[in-house]
Write a protein that holds these residues in place. Structure first.
Motif, PDB file in Angstrom:
ATOM      1  N   TRP A  29      34.804  43.486  36.422  1.00 17.08           N
ATOM      2  CA  TRP A  29      36.120  42.856  36.477  1.00 17.08           C
ATOM      3  C   TRP A  29      36.612  42.550  35.068  1.00 17.08           C
ATOM      4  N   GLU A  30      37.913  42.593  34.884  1.00 16.16           N
ATOM      5  CA  GLU A  30      38.452  42.233  33.581  1.00 16.16           C
ATOM      6  C   GLU A  30      39.801  41.527  33.712  1.00 16.16           C
ATOM      7  N   ALA A  31      40.150  40.770  32.674  1.00 18.45           N
ATOM      8  CA  ALA A  31      41.412  40.029  32.682  1.00 18.45           C
ATOM      9  C   ALA A  31      41.986  39.963  31.279  1.00 18.45           C
ATOM     10  N   LYS A  32      43.319  39.928  31.217  1.00 17.62           N
ATOM     11  CA  LYS A  32      44.010  39.694  29.939  1.00 17.62           C
ATOM     12  C   LYS A  32      44.895  38.474  30.101  1.00 17.62           C
ATOM     13  N   ILE A  33      44.751  37.546  29.198  1.00 20.14           N
ATOM     14  CA  ILE A  33      45.529  36.303  29.279  1.00 20.14           C
ATOM     15  C   ILE A  33      46.085  35.988  27.892  1.00 20.14           C
ATOM     16  N   ILE A  34      47.376  35.642  27.836  1.00 18.32           N
ATOM     17  CA  ILE A  34      48.020  35.270  26.564  1.00 18.32           C
ATOM     18  C   ILE A  34      48.254  33.748  26.544  1.00 18.32           C
ATOM     19  N   PHE A  35      47.885  33.142  25.439  1.00 17.32           N
ATOM     20  CA  PHE A  35      48.101  31.704  25.279  1.00 17.32           C
ATOM     21  C   PHE A  35      49.303  31.441  24.379  1.00 17.32           C
TER      22      PHE A  35
END
Lengths: 137, 479
Positions: A129-135
């Motif tokens: 599984w993978e995720a991309k998150i921008i802060f």
């Protein structure tokens, strides 16, 4: 390392990997707190239970990190260890172990103002599984 | 997707209407600025904003534009008050982030020998850095008064003088603020942070007026060459971030009711004339008021610090407000579109109001000149004072740029600063700097920003604000 930093002009993000959703959500939280502070202290004792819900995986991820960021920003809780007892696409339950922030024990690295939905991705890949998150910082 | 921009003149590039766009885009920039970095991402965001319901005339971007979340930073968009949307992403997390400039009776020579004492005292007396807490402790009921009254609350507590409020955009208060719409979480975060600068690009800066471009306007603004000034840049702190986050969370759940396909969840919005839209507008006003009270308290504290550090009277210091502008906000305003007067909701996200001479929203002292527009640069170069124009009213819903705009990411800036002592480099240029965060200085180094003069020359050339004075920094306090 189970994450990479995403480099953007005004903000930054993380590209996180995990074997399964539980692993992915734990790694995403750890990655966020690695950006927030460093600590020498390993004696965290305090526990906190939380339940999070969301409309789908991306929404659940944003709500999860957003809740943890609130615990840090408003209550100075630096999350050190996470036990996710259950997780589905629309909800999770977890027990958090945390340090209460103290300037003698922790070095603050960066301020994260918010977890954004911007270009959010949470998906199953060929290797897990993978995720991309921008802060917003 | 790569967008083709159509050059109109040396300062304006049009993004022709296509696909889901309801209006074209208009980007204020220059050939030189376009070369500094890839603008494809923010241009895509200009197109996304153009697809939102009720947008009027054009989706605009200022020369300091860069990639944001949802709306680009440097974006301006106006929506029909009756049939348009309001979007938290069009305002930003730091609601009413803004800049305040004060002039003094001092010239550089008066403080040169004591500058180090002054910057140390300012650093000591200004709560800075991640999670810093303020000198003002609030009960929840008192906090709600701050949210309702804005700058006026601070004045009532003795932080400042009447003149400060007259010289604040909207007199430091949006009257529609409704504290009952604020979550417990936002109140909890706001309680401890009033009177704090924060971290990142927020700062307090002692400057010197370096050059005057419009002498008569500068005189009305109270500025003269060689004069010492004080500028501060901060916003609504954790309170504003929480208000934005609370409403984004609710609006993303309800946005399907609008019947549109959002290209990005961060563009979540609601019709202005809906319960949700009204609630956001009135909650956002609370955060705007919190920010104005915050800047008012910080100014007051800086005034007292100047007096003590330099051992001079308030009269000798003469620290008078020039103006306070907000650059992350949505506001109900009247504008003429295609010859017709219309009520609109102008979103300025990383853009500054630039109202012309004669506008009734400007305090009487500046009615003949137009409003002061304060454009901070990076900490090693310069900042500008500009003035609002009729062209801005005609073209950009009375808006102009807000700052230099980043050109390097924080990581790239840290890499570039490796092996360099940024504070020494600044000191060699005659700028003393004090900071809190370990990586703040590297992340905020001058090389990380666009050249402010190029940005300002575009808006000046396009006529949407005119240069009045340039300020050179001599001491900077960073979070």
């Amino acid at each position: 390392m189970n994450y990479k930093l995403i480099d953007h002009t005004a903000d930054f993000g993380i590209h996180v990997f995990g074997l399964n959703p539980k692993d992915l959500f734990i790694n995403a939280a750890s990655a966020m707190f690695e950006q927030i502070a460093e600590s020498e202290d390993k004696s965290w004792e305090k526990k906190h239970d939380i339940k999070i819900s969301g409309a789908d995986w991306p929404d659940l991820m944003v709500n999860w990190l957003r809740e943890l960021l609130f615990l840090w920003s408003a209550r100075q809780m630096l999350i050190k260890d996470i036990d996710i007892s259950s997780i589905t696409e629309t909800g999770l339950a977890a027990v958090l172990a945390y340090d209460a922030y103290h300037p003698d024990n922790h070095i603050l690295k960066s301020e994260i103002k918010a977890v954004t939905y911007h270009q959010i991705q949470v998906k199953e890949s060929s290797t897990g599984w993978e995720a991309k998150i921008i802060f917003d910082v | 997707m790569t967008h083709q921009l159509k050059k109109i003149d040396d300062y304006r590039w049009e993004l022709p209407q296509s696909g889901a766009m309801n209006v074209p885009g208009m980007i204020y920039t220059s050939a030189a600025l376009q070369k500094t970095k890839d603008i494809n991402e923010p241009v895509q965001q200009v197109a996304n904003v153009a697809s939102l319901p009720g947008i009027l005339k054009a989706s605009l971007a200022m020369p300091d534009m860069h990639w944001g979340y949802g709306f680009p930073i440097g974006g301006v968009a106006a929506f029909d008050w009756e049939n348009g949307v309001i979007s938290p992403g069009g305002v930003g997390y730091d609601i009413n982030c803004g800049v305040r400039l004060a002039s003094t009776h001092l010239v550089e020579g008066d403080i040169k020998d004591r500058l180090e004492d002054l910057v140390n005292a300012l650093y000591q007396n200004t709560p800075t850095g991640v999670g810093s807490t303020g000198s003002v402790t609030l009960s929840y009921s008192e906090e709600k008064k701050v949210l309702k009254q804005g700058s006026r609350w601070a004045l009532r507590q003795g932080f400042g003088v009447d003149n400060d409020i007259e010289r604040t955009e909207d007199s430091g208060c949006m009257p529609n603020a409704d504290p009952d719409l604020i979550s417990k979480r936002a109140l909890e975060r706001g309680k401890k942070q009033l009177g704090t600068l924060g971290s990142g690009n927020h700062f307090l800066e002692v400057g010197v007026v370096d050059e005057i471009f419009l002498p008569e306007t500068a005189r009305v603004f109270g500025l003269f060459e060689g004069q010492v000034t004080l500028m501060l840049h901060t916003g609504s702190r954790g309170f504003g971030y929480q208000v934005c986050d609370d409403f984004l969370a609710i609006m993303t759940k309800h946005v399907h009711k609008l019947g549109i396909n959002l290209p990005d969840r961060q563009l979540a919005c609601a019709m202005i004339q809906s319960d949700m839209g009204r609630r956001y507008y009135n909650a956002m006003a609370c955060a705007a008021n919190y920010a104005w009270a915050n800047r008012q308290i910080l100014l007051h504290q800086a005034r007292e610090t100047f007096q003590r550090a330099l051992n001079i009277s308030p009269r000798a210091l003469g620290m008078n407000m020039v103006y306070d502008v907000c650059h992350n906000i949505a506001k109900k305003e009247e504008h003429v579109i295609n010859g017709k007067k219309q009520t609109v909701c102008v979103h300025r996200k990383g853009a500054t109001r630039s109202f012309p001479p004669g506008h009734q929203s400007i305090c009487s002292e500046y009615r003949d000149t137009g409003q002061p527009v304060i454009i901070p640069g990076d900490m090693g170069t310069a900042s500008y004072v500009m003035v609002g124009t009729e062209e801005a009213m005609d073209e950009t819903f009375g808006s102009t740029c807000h700052g230099a705009g980043r050109v390097l990411s924080r990581k790239a800036a840290k890499k570039k600063s490796r092996g360099r002592a940024i504070n020494r480099e600044l000191e060699d240029k005659g700028i003393l700097v004090r900071w809190t965060g370990r990586s703040t200085l590297a992340e905020e180094m001058p090389d990380a920003y666009k050249d402010i003069s190029q940005v300002v020359d575009v808006v000046d050339g396009a006529g949407i604000s005119k240069k009045v004075a340039r300020l050179r920094p001599i001491a900077v306090v960073k979070g």
